[in-house]
Enzyme design. Sequence first.
Site, PDB file in Angstrom:
ATOM      1  N   LEU A 127       0.832  -1.207   0.000  1.00  0.00           N
ATOM      2  CA  LEU A 127       0.000   0.000   0.000  1.00  0.00           C
ATOM      3  C   LEU A 127       0.864   1.253   0.000  1.00  0.00           C
ATOM      4  O   LEU A 127       0.504   2.261  -0.609  1.00  0.00           O
ATOM      5  CB  LEU A 127      -0.937  -0.011   1.207  1.00  0.00           C
ATOM      6  CG  LEU A 127      -1.957  -1.154   1.240  1.00  0.00           C
ATOM      7  CD1 LEU A 127      -2.720  -1.145   2.556  1.00  0.00           C
ATOM      8  CD2 LEU A 127      -2.895  -1.075   0.062  1.00  0.00           C
ATOM      9  N   ALA A 128       1.994   1.203   0.673  1.00  0.00           N
ATOM     10  CA  ALA A 128       2.897   2.360   0.706  1.00  0.00           C
ATOM     11  C   ALA A 128       3.375   2.710  -0.698  1.00  0.00           C
ATOM     12  O   ALA A 128       3.539   3.886  -1.040  1.00  0.00           O
ATOM     13  CB  ALA A 128       4.085   2.071   1.621  1.00  0.00           C
ATOM     14  N   LEU A 151      -5.959   4.698  12.901  1.00  0.00           N
ATOM     15  CA  LEU A 151      -5.053   4.790  11.762  1.00  0.00           C
ATOM     16  C   LEU A 151      -5.196   6.167  11.131  1.00  0.00           C
ATOM     17  O   LEU A 151      -6.288   6.541  10.708  1.00  0.00           O
ATOM     18  CB  LEU A 151      -5.392   3.703  10.736  1.00  0.00           C
ATOM     19  CG  LEU A 151      -5.416   2.267  11.264  1.00  0.00           C
ATOM     20  CD1 LEU A 151      -5.997   1.331  10.231  1.00  0.00           C
ATOM     21  CD2 LEU A 151      -4.025   1.829  11.685  1.00  0.00           C
ATOM     22  N   GLU A 152      -4.111   6.912  11.108  1.00  0.00           N
ATOM     23  CA  GLU A 152      -4.110   8.219  10.444  1.00  0.00           C
ATOM     24  C   GLU A 152      -3.668   7.975   9.014  1.00  0.00           C
ATOM     25  O   GLU A 152      -2.492   7.701   8.756  1.00  0.00           O
ATOM     26  CB  GLU A 152      -3.158   9.192  11.146  1.00  0.00           C
ATOM     27  CG  GLU A 152      -3.508   9.443  12.602  1.00  0.00           C
ATOM     28  CD  GLU A 152      -2.769   8.536  13.559  1.00  0.00           C
ATOM     29  OE1 GLU A 152      -1.776   7.892  13.159  1.00  0.00           O
ATOM     30  OE2 GLU A 152      -3.188   8.456  14.726  1.00  0.00           O
TER      31      GLU A 152
END
Length: 198
Positions: A127-128, A151-152
């Site tokens: 995902l990064a 989760l930010e």
Amino acid sequence: MILSDAAIIEALREGRLVIEPQPALPSPNSAGAFDPTSVNLRLGRVLRVPAKDVSVTFDPTVGRVAATLDRLYDRVEIADEGFVLDPGRFVLGMTEELVRLPLPPELPPEARAQGCLAARVEGKSSLARLGLLIHFTAPTIHAGFRGTIALEMMNLGPAGIRLRAGMPICQLILEPVVGIPLGAGGQFLGQSDPAGRP
């Protein structure tokens, strides 16, 4: 020192780590929810999205963050078709799983000698690479924590990213704690909402 997947599974069996619902264990054909040194957690259904037309300046040294977040963020549920996080947009989410890191007095007697655990939440590299940041400013989950994990999330990539409830979203990395913490605390203990509400 970071726990391996085998050590994480042992901590789950001993009660030094509690994850509900329990993550899928490895099998001959699948790694389940585990990577070699972490366990994957999934995205819950509730998001907090910045409210439109809100213009305030927040002083984080005054008052409680959760009360302010209630005013600044609208609560939305991820629909079956998902939620598209557009480039440059920030939202708050939660893990589907509830996590507990019991302190020594809360541990089963046979596990007390092993001591308690703390954790870090990190994004998943798959995902990064799309530009999705997960929990990027405060990854520490202290010993004694219990609740879902906030989760930010922010999309720094060039295209929208479709978030779906139940998708693997982050990984929990566990570490042994040296000594016995004086206590568990924090204003987000027991949270079940991205704004920090119980």
